[in-house]
Design a protein around this motif. Structure first.
Motif, mmCIF file in Angstrom:
data_model
loop_
_atom_site.group_PDB
_atom_site.id
_atom_site.type_symbol
_atom_site.label_atom_id
_atom_site.label_comp_id
_atom_site.label_asym_id
_atom_site.label_seq_id
_atom_site.Cartn_x
_atom_site.Cartn_y
_atom_site.Cartn_z
ATOM 1 N N ARG A 86 -18.669 29.809 14.167
ATOM 2 C CA ARG A 86 -18.069 30.506 13.023
ATOM 3 C C ARG A 86 -17.326 29.540 12.109
ATOM 4 O O ARG A 86 -17.427 29.615 10.873
ATOM 5 N N ALA A 87 -16.570 28.625 12.717
ATOM 6 C CA ALA A 87 -15.785 27.679 11.920
ATOM 7 C C ALA A 87 -16.684 26.780 11.085
ATOM 8 O O ALA A 87 -16.422 26.543 9.898
ATOM 9 N N LEU A 88 -17.756 26.262 11.693
ATOM 10 C CA LEU A 88 -18.652 25.364 10.963
ATOM 11 C C LEU A 88 -19.441 26.114 9.901
ATOM 12 O O LEU A 88 -19.713 25.589 8.823
ATOM 13 N N ARG A 89 -19.813 27.355 10.188
ATOM 14 C CA ARG A 89 -20.575 28.124 9.211
ATOM 15 C C ARG A 89 -19.726 28.462 7.985
ATOM 16 O O ARG A 89 -20.259 28.653 6.881
ATOM 17 N N SER A 90 -18.427 28.524 8.160
ATOM 18 C CA SER A 90 -17.549 28.894 7.046
ATOM 19 C C SER A 90 -17.322 27.757 6.061
ATOM 20 O O SER A 90 -16.799 27.985 4.960
ATOM 21 N N LEU A 91 -17.703 26.528 6.443
ATOM 22 C CA LEU A 91 -17.447 25.373 5.588
ATOM 23 C C LEU A 91 -18.641 25.062 4.687
ATOM 24 O O LEU A 91 -19.775 25.035 5.157
ATOM 25 N N PRO A 92 -18.415 24.795 3.416
ATOM 26 C CA PRO A 92 -19.492 24.288 2.557
ATOM 27 C C PRO A 92 -20.011 22.969 3.130
ATOM 28 O O PRO A 92 -19.272 22.240 3.806
ATOM 29 N N GLU A 93 -21.267 22.655 2.852
ATOM 30 C CA GLU A 93 -21.890 21.476 3.452
ATOM 31 C C GLU A 93 -21.095 20.200 3.204
ATOM 32 O O GLU A 93 -20.885 19.405 4.129
ATOM 33 N N ILE A 94 -20.617 19.979 1.992
ATOM 34 C CA ILE A 94 -19.902 18.744 1.680
ATOM 35 C C ILE A 94 -18.601 18.668 2.460
ATOM 36 O O ILE A 94 -18.206 17.600 2.943
ATOM 37 N N GLU A 95 -17.906 19.792 2.619
ATOM 38 C CA GLU A 95 -16.654 19.795 3.381
ATOM 39 C C GLU A 95 -16.917 19.548 4.862
ATOM 40 O O GLU A 95 -16.176 18.805 5.525
ATOM 41 N N ALA A 96 -17.961 20.168 5.375
ATOM 42 C CA ALA A 96 -18.302 19.969 6.786
ATOM 43 C C ALA A 96 -18.679 18.514 7.040
ATOM 44 O O ALA A 96 -18.275 17.920 8.047
#
Length: 217
Positions: free
Chosen positions: A58-68
């Motif tokens: 859930r945490a990783l899915r909530s982040l935009p690709e560049i932020e992740a």
């Protein structure tokens, strides 16, 4: 990610599902991140519980690709204290590290597969996928051998409030119980870090693999 698919026996099926999920979650979050997270969610349906892995999904899915991507690089590639390169934990800046890395490659070849091109053979995500999909006996043995590093990584990621902490904890939960020797090795790593040897060597610096640099500033 790698495309190893030659299952063998030797580990509980549940452990192998956890290893595959952890490998996917510890991959660099590029354009394939959403698909990997979908795969993890489908795999979690085969576990009696989510092994603590639903929260990082859930945490990783909530982040935009560049932020992740930026968070991943900052966590794993720019901090020696949280590197996913296992030979750094055992051999640090010493001449022995090359031989230690070669040992991982030799284990993969002995199982009938080549180390993945463009990725370090001692990267935890690589080892986890090998253990999950190729040779759980050999892969599980390498994971158990590096338990002190895995435990310390989980601890430090928890201190950073990183979503990846739960991933390392899930991996640790599949391994044999830590021995007194494991605890002592982890304590020494926490206090003094990996071995160091500067004579005749250039300083070791973690770098972001070329495939990871696009779009990360």
């Amino acid at each position: 990610m790698r495309r190893w698919r030659r299952p063998d026996s030797g580990a509980r099926q549940q452990d192998r599902v956890v290893w595959q999920c952890a490998s996917l979650l510890l991959a660099y979050p590029d354009a394939g991140q959403s698909e990997r997270l979908d795969t993890v969610e489908s795999l979690l349906a085969h576990l009696p519980d989510t092994a603590g892995l639903a929260a990082p999904v859930r945490a990783l899915r909530s982040l935009p690709e560049i932020e992740a991507a930026t968070a991943y690089v900052d966590t794993f590639d720019l901090r020696c204290r949280t590197t996913l390169l296992l030979t750094y934990w055992t051999d640090g800046d010493t001449r022995n590290r090359g031989a230690a890395m070669l040992r991982f490659a030799d284990v993969y070849r002995a199982a009938g597969v080549e180390p993945p091109a463009g990725e370090s053979a001692d990267h935890l995500a690589v080892l986890l996928e090998f253990a999950a999909t190729v040779d759980p006996r050999a892969g599980g043995a390498l994971l158990a051998e590096h338990r002190p590093a895995i435990d310390l990584l989980a601890q430090r990621l928890t201190e950073l409030d990183s979503p990846y902490a739960a991933v390392l904890a899930a991996v640790a939960s599949t391994l044999p119980a830590a021995t007194d020797r494991d605890a002592e090795r982890a304590r020494r790593l926490a206090m003094s870090g990996p071995p160091a040897e500067s004579v005749g060597l250039q300083p070791f610096t973690l770098t972001v693999p070329p495939r990871r640099t696009e779009g990360v500033h």
